[in-house]
Design a protein around this motif. Sequence first.
Motif, PDB file in Angstrom:
ATOM      1  N   ILE A 315       0.818  -1.211   0.000  1.00  0.00           N
ATOM      2  CA  ILE A 315       0.000   0.000   0.000  1.00  0.00           C
ATOM      3  C   ILE A 315       0.853   1.263   0.000  1.00  0.00           C
ATOM      4  CG2 ILE A 315      -1.977  -1.169   1.065  1.00  0.00           C
ATOM      5  CD1 ILE A 315      -1.236   0.117   3.697  1.00  0.00           C
ATOM      6  N   GLY A 316       2.127   1.123  -0.347  1.00  0.00           N
ATOM      7  CA  GLY A 316       2.919   2.313  -0.652  1.00  0.00           C
ATOM      8  C   GLY A 316       4.040   2.661   0.304  1.00  0.00           C
TER       9      GLY A 316
ATOM     10  N   ASN B  53       0.918  -9.604  -9.286  1.00  0.00           N
ATOM     11  CA  ASN B  53       2.085  -8.970  -8.658  1.00  0.00           C
ATOM     12  C   ASN B  53       2.802  -8.049  -9.633  1.00  0.00           C
ATOM     13  OD1 ASN B  53       1.666 -10.154  -6.201  1.00  0.00           O
ATOM     14  ND2 ASN B  53       3.087 -11.859  -6.523  1.00  0.00           N
ATOM     15  N   LEU B  58       4.329  -5.096  -7.556  1.00  0.00           N
ATOM     16  CA  LEU B  58       4.858  -5.744  -6.352  1.00  0.00           C
ATOM     17  C   LEU B  58       6.064  -6.593  -6.724  1.00  0.00           C
ATOM     18  CD1 LEU B  58       1.484  -6.884  -4.743  1.00  0.00           C
ATOM     19  CD2 LEU B  58       3.018  -5.123  -3.875  1.00  0.00           C
ATOM     20  N   ASP B  59       6.178  -6.874  -7.999  1.00  0.00           N
ATOM     21  CA  ASP B  59       7.274  -7.698  -8.487  1.00  0.00           C
ATOM     22  C   ASP B  59       7.635  -7.182  -9.878  1.00  0.00           C
ATOM     23  OD1 ASP B  59       9.134  -9.665  -8.423  1.00  0.00           O
ATOM     24  OD2 ASP B  59       7.712 -11.321  -8.081  1.00  0.00           O
ATOM     25  N   PHE B  78      13.142   0.560  -6.339  1.00  0.00           N
ATOM     26  CA  PHE B  78      12.129   0.035  -5.415  1.00  0.00           C
ATOM     27  C   PHE B  78      11.289   1.154  -4.809  1.00  0.00           C
ATOM     28  CE2 PHE B  78      14.980  -3.855  -4.734  1.00  0.00           C
ATOM     29  CZ  PHE B  78      14.216  -4.615  -5.603  1.00  0.00           C
ATOM     30  N   ALA B  82       7.328   1.776  -5.042  1.00  0.00           N
ATOM     31  CA  ALA B  82       6.498   1.907  -3.838  1.00  0.00           C
ATOM     32  C   ALA B  82       5.647   3.172  -3.931  1.00  0.00           C
ATOM     33  CB  ALA B  82       7.376   1.961  -2.589  1.00  0.00           C
ATOM     34  N   ARG B  85       2.822   2.524  -6.348  1.00  0.00           N
ATOM     35  CA  ARG B  85       1.825   1.669  -5.695  1.00  0.00           C
ATOM     36  C   ARG B  85       0.974   2.481  -4.737  1.00  0.00           C
ATOM     37  NH1 ARG B  85       6.187  -2.107  -4.967  1.00  0.00           N
ATOM     38  NH2 ARG B  85       6.415  -1.412  -2.808  1.00  0.00           N
ATOM     39  N   GLY B  86       1.659   3.330  -3.956  1.00  0.00           N
ATOM     40  CA  GLY B  86       0.943   4.100  -2.948  1.00  0.00           C
ATOM     41  C   GLY B  86      -0.026   5.095  -3.551  1.00  0.00           C
ATOM     42  N   PHE B  91      -4.934  -2.059  -3.777  1.00  0.00           N
ATOM     43  CA  PHE B  91      -5.009  -3.515  -3.798  1.00  0.00           C
ATOM     44  C   PHE B  91      -6.159  -4.047  -2.951  1.00  0.00           C
ATOM     45  CE2 PHE B  91      -0.613  -2.648  -4.799  1.00  0.00           C
ATOM     46  CZ  PHE B  91      -0.312  -3.593  -5.770  1.00  0.00           C
TER      47      PHE B  91
END
Lengths: 408, 225
Positions: A315-316, B53, B58-59, B78, B82, B85-86, B91
């Motif tokens: 989640i980040g 993923n 995530l991958d 990375f 992140a 993703r954030g 998800f």
Amino acid sequence: MENFKGLFKIALKNLKTRKLRSWLTIIGIAIGIFLVVTLFSLSQGIKEAVSSQLKSLGDEIITIMPGDEENMFLSMMGGVKLNKDDIEAIKNAEGVDKVFPYNYTAVTGRYLGEAKQVLLFSLDLKDGLDVLKGYQGFEVSSGNWPRPGRREIVIGSYIASKQFSTAVQIGDIISLDGRKVEVCGILKSLGNKNDDSMVMIEESIFREMTGIDTNSGSQVMAKIEEGADPAKVAKNIEESLSNVRQRKRGTDKKDFMVLTADKMGDIAGNVLGTLQFAVIGFASIAIIVGGIGIANTMFTSVRERIREIGIMKAIGAKDSSINYIFLLESGTIGLIGGAGGTLLGILFAKIIEWYFTINPVIALKAYISFPIILFSLLFSFLLGCLFGYLPARSAAKLKPADSLRRYE
Amino acid sequence: MKQPIIKLEDVFKIYKHGDVETAVLQGVNLDVFENTITSIIGPSGSGKSTLLNILGLLDVPDKGKMFLEGQDTSKLSFDDLADIRGKRIGFVFQQFNLVQHLSALENITMPMIFQKKNEGEAIEKGRQLLELVNLRGKENSRPGQLSGGEQQRVAIARALANDPEIILADEPTGNLDSRNGQAIMELLANLNKKEQKTVVVITHDSNIAAYCDSTIIIKDGKIVK
């Protein structure tokens, strides 16, 4: 810049979730910090007490002792003395005003049928009394100093009030090694048992009673002339003493010490400093053990929370956020342990201080200062971070997809 | 033609167990367009979780590329991943994946903490989201005190915390009974219709296709339809 407030809240929640384990780890670190704080504040207190006692001696007084500087205690106990010639030589050194040999012996004091060992000091009413009063802070709190040729003694406050089961009063008769003397004065307390346990009698009576030659001394105090430089006078005394000894005894080995207040402070400071260093060194082992406890707890915690770490990353959360969460956890453990340990340490040091106020063997004050408290808190927080570093890094380095695959 | 929001180009993912190499994804090509709802259906072991993923960053693929709005993500660090993703991906997992010792509201505000949002705003937004998923009054409940359907709704609210464009759901109904599963799917479909989110649902349940604009079938690490 990270959102430290938010991360800190997460870290606190984590600690609360594992309450028992967190507390046990905190206790581990608290014990270490407790030991260091107690030992530091007490040893620092002893240092200050000694240095203030040496200061009370005053710059104007130089102490001359027989024996080697390296073997100070040996010569003290071996009964080596400075003889009449030596004392004369000291008296003749440039810058010396008065000389006062120090003589004492243990005698049996008997009061109302009760016998106790006491230290009897010879009192030179001419020069010695000036030095005692003017530079060492001795005062009679009641009564008077002895008169010449009279069997009169002044006694320390401890002897007066605590040594015998009945308090000794002015005018009472005490027998010293079977000879009766009258108490003519009681000394004001100097705050330590040694000084407050003195019994002083006039020089000629001392000689008569003990057979000790008061023209020599196991220690000699020299008061320097007004305005003279102590270091310079010390050098003069050294030279004069060396010359006399070489001439009279043919010895060229320097086997005496000339100590100014500064020098005594240095010697005492060195000895106590080493002692303090050793004591705190040992206590530090407890801190390291506590730190290893933190590392252990944190590694276990990381291992248990792999999936949670995966979730946070999904989640980040960046590596650094995870890192900070774990560091804040271990740092908080350290900080709480440090705060508890510091508090207990201060409390315990104060109890010891209180004990010594009631039983004044030495005037011991626990040394506690705000910077020390601040330092120990900061130190314990950083200690937590240090021992939490590797676990935190291992958590931060976890790959999100792998850690999410783990089932709790 | 419109550019896909997610594009996979000949993606391979290979797992090694000792000397044995298993290619879980074998040259997957895939386009997901903005504001659509897509299901990826396949039997277990077909590589669909690995695919999720990769789609969710995530991958990273062992070979091939993944583009997000035309940007190649295979070269990103990375921390950059992140960050994406954030901010841009939410998800929803089969296991809900809520943090057990945090309350529903705290679980929802967590992604906002990682994006350095101020606490007051995060809590305000968290409450709104709880209302959106019909969980008003459950702010302080722990995941363990909620039913499966409720937990999944908390997870959906959490996925929406930073207003992402993309919602990735991995078997979102897999641990729920059919009534709750239906409710969750309706919620996801609504996010697509009303909030214009791009939704990708990975599942082995072919009934879910009914909610979707398009369905992709994966088998043995390859897209077959």
